[in-house]
Motif scaffolding. Sequence first.
Motif, PDB file in Angstrom:
ATOM      1  N   GLU A  10      36.588  30.194  38.049  1.00 51.32           N
ATOM      2  CA  GLU A  10      37.636  31.056  37.488  1.00 51.32           C
ATOM      3  C   GLU A  10      37.329  32.517  37.798  1.00 51.32           C
ATOM      4  OE1 GLU A  10      37.845  29.858  33.358  1.00 51.32           O
ATOM      5  OE2 GLU A  10      38.522  27.847  33.935  1.00 51.32           O
ATOM      6  N   HIS A  11      36.062  32.902  37.740  1.00 51.56           N
ATOM      7  CA  HIS A  11      35.671  34.267  38.114  1.00 51.56           C
ATOM      8  C   HIS A  11      36.085  34.580  39.549  1.00 51.56           C
ATOM      9  CE1 HIS A  11      32.215  35.013  34.989  1.00 51.56           C
ATOM     10  NE2 HIS A  11      33.421  35.209  34.476  1.00 51.56           N
ATOM     11  N   ASP A  12      35.929  33.613  40.430  1.00 42.67           N
ATOM     12  CA  ASP A  12      36.310  33.836  41.832  1.00 42.67           C
ATOM     13  C   ASP A  12      37.785  34.195  41.954  1.00 42.67           C
ATOM     14  OD1 ASP A  12      33.691  33.266  42.581  1.00 42.67           O
ATOM     15  OD2 ASP A  12      34.136  31.187  43.161  1.00 42.67           O
ATOM     16  N   HIS A  13      38.627  33.517  41.190  1.00 42.18           N
ATOM     17  CA  HIS A  13      40.066  33.822  41.214  1.00 42.18           C
ATOM     18  C   HIS A  13      40.340  35.214  40.640  1.00 42.18           C
ATOM     19  CE1 HIS A  13      40.912  29.775  42.486  1.00 42.18           C
ATOM     20  NE2 HIS A  13      40.377  29.268  41.381  1.00 42.18           N
ATOM     21  N   ALA A  19      40.543  42.352  43.860  1.00 43.75           N
ATOM     22  CA  ALA A  19      40.621  42.872  45.232  1.00 43.75           C
ATOM     23  C   ALA A  19      42.066  43.196  45.605  1.00 43.75           C
ATOM     24  CB  ALA A  19      40.019  41.866  46.213  1.00 43.75           C
ATOM     25  N   VAL A  20      42.990  42.332  45.207  1.00 43.70           N
ATOM     26  CA  VAL A  20      44.422  42.577  45.443  1.00 43.70           C
ATOM     27  C   VAL A  20      44.834  43.868  44.735  1.00 43.70           C
ATOM     28  CG1 VAL A  20      46.749  41.768  44.834  1.00 43.70           C
ATOM     29  CG2 VAL A  20      45.087  40.172  45.824  1.00 43.70           C
ATOM     30  N   THR A  21      44.419  44.017  43.493  1.00 46.01           N
ATOM     31  CA  THR A  21      44.783  45.184  42.688  1.00 46.01           C
ATOM     32  C   THR A  21      44.288  46.464  43.340  1.00 46.01           C
ATOM     33  OG1 THR A  21      44.687  43.829  40.691  1.00 46.01           O
ATOM     34  CG2 THR A  21      44.629  46.218  40.389  1.00 46.01           C
ATOM     35  N   ARG A  22      43.055  46.462  43.785  1.00 47.53           N
ATOM     36  CA  ARG A  22      42.492  47.652  44.435  1.00 47.53           C
ATOM     37  C   ARG A  22      43.286  48.005  45.695  1.00 47.53           C
ATOM     38  NH1 ARG A  22      37.750  49.118  42.085  1.00 47.53           N
ATOM     39  NH2 ARG A  22      36.474  47.533  41.066  1.00 47.53           N
ATOM     40  N   ASN A 116      40.060  51.246  36.037  1.00 52.68           N
ATOM     41  CA  ASN A 116      39.059  51.079  34.977  1.00 52.68           C
ATOM     42  C   ASN A 116      38.844  49.600  34.673  1.00 52.68           C
ATOM     43  OD1 ASN A 116      38.603  53.819  34.729  1.00 52.68           O
ATOM     44  ND2 ASN A 116      40.004  54.074  33.008  1.00 52.68           N
ATOM     45  N   TYR A 117      39.947  48.841  34.596  1.00 50.46           N
ATOM     46  CA  TYR A 117      39.850  47.413  34.345  1.00 50.46           C
ATOM     47  C   TYR A 117      39.088  46.717  35.480  1.00 50.46           C
ATOM     48  CZ  TYR A 117      40.984  42.567  33.461  1.00 50.46           C
ATOM     49  OH  TYR A 117      40.871  41.217  33.229  1.00 50.46           O
ATOM     50  N   CYS A 118      39.464  47.031  36.720  1.00 49.73           N
ATOM     51  CA  CYS A 118      38.820  46.405  37.884  1.00 49.73           C
ATOM     52  C   CYS A 118      37.322  46.695  37.909  1.00 49.73           C
ATOM     53  CB  CYS A 118      39.465  46.884  39.182  1.00 49.73           C
ATOM     54  SG  CYS A 118      41.135  46.259  39.425  1.00 49.73           S
ATOM     55  N   ASP A 119      36.959  47.944  37.665  1.00 50.57           N
ATOM     56  CA  ASP A 119      35.534  48.315  37.638  1.00 50.57           C
ATOM     57  C   ASP A 119      34.799  47.571  36.532  1.00 50.57           C
ATOM     58  OD1 ASP A 119      36.017  50.037  39.767  1.00 50.57           O
ATOM     59  OD2 ASP A 119      35.996  51.855  38.522  1.00 50.57           O
ATOM     60  N   LEU A 120      35.398  47.577  35.340  1.00 49.76           N
ATOM     61  CA  LEU A 120      34.798  46.893  34.195  1.00 49.76           C
ATOM     62  C   LEU A 120      34.591  45.411  34.495  1.00 49.76           C
ATOM     63  CD1 LEU A 120      34.055  46.901  31.064  1.00 49.76           C
ATOM     64  CD2 LEU A 120      36.416  46.129  30.740  1.00 49.76           C
ATOM     65  N   LEU A 121      35.653  44.738  34.939  1.00 50.98           N
ATOM     66  CA  LEU A 121      35.566  43.293  35.141  1.00 50.98           C
ATOM     67  C   LEU A 121      34.650  42.911  36.298  1.00 50.98           C
ATOM     68  CD1 LEU A 121      36.947  40.565  33.936  1.00 50.98           C
ATOM     69  CD2 LEU A 121      37.434  42.728  32.859  1.00 50.98           C
ATOM     70  N   SER A 176      47.541  37.849  47.507  1.00 49.12           N
ATOM     71  CA  SER A 176      46.456  38.003  48.489  1.00 49.12           C
ATOM     72  C   SER A 176      47.020  38.052  49.898  1.00 49.12           C
ATOM     73  CB  SER A 176      45.468  36.845  48.393  1.00 49.12           C
ATOM     74  OG  SER A 176      44.779  36.887  47.195  1.00 49.12           O
ATOM     75  N   SER A 177      47.999  37.200  50.163  1.00 43.58           N
ATOM     76  CA  SER A 177      48.575  37.171  51.497  1.00 43.58           C
ATOM     77  C   SER A 177      49.299  38.472  51.832  1.00 43.58           C
ATOM     78  CB  SER A 177      49.523  35.969  51.663  1.00 43.58           C
ATOM     79  OG  SER A 177      50.698  36.161  50.911  1.00 43.58           O
TER      80      SER A 177
END
Length: 182
Positions: A10-13, A19-22, A116-121, A176-177
Amino acid sequence: MKAINMLVVEHDHILKMIAVTRQLLANKATLNIDHVEQIVDFIKNFADKYHHLKEEDVLFMEMEKHGMQRESGPIAVMLHEHNLGRGYIKQVEEGIVQWKSGNHKAVNHIAENLINYCDLLTNHIDKENRILYPMAEKILPKIVLESMSVDFETTNKTTVDNEYTDKYLKMVEQLSSLYLNN
């Protein structure tokens, strides 16, 4: 599949959606608000309700029963970070409302909180995968880990039907695509 392995998958997803968000945020001038809303939906429902609640309601409780404290140490840190993440996503939702009401400068508020969320997670997941999960595998008896695996499988089949998980896994792949060079 073992309970801890399920959480790592689940972490991988979740990391793929990060990565998509960034990548989506790389150019705020062309930000697709519909995609931002899909990401928020994924975070609130897959990352938080589906994934974090397994940790909070099963894994952390079992670790607590086997000697780890909830108010301090690794569990307390993880719970604090889950709540921080929820706060960032609430701020993103508020930014979306502002953006939709015509305040396109709210894109900065959205982007700041998503970053901030992406960095945190990203850091949070690293700590869980490298420290907390191996710790859980050491302190929890094999029978408890096996029981957790059954609980997670049952939870996946009963409270969260396959359409739910499929929806979010497809969402990750579709975005992702568009945003990642797979």
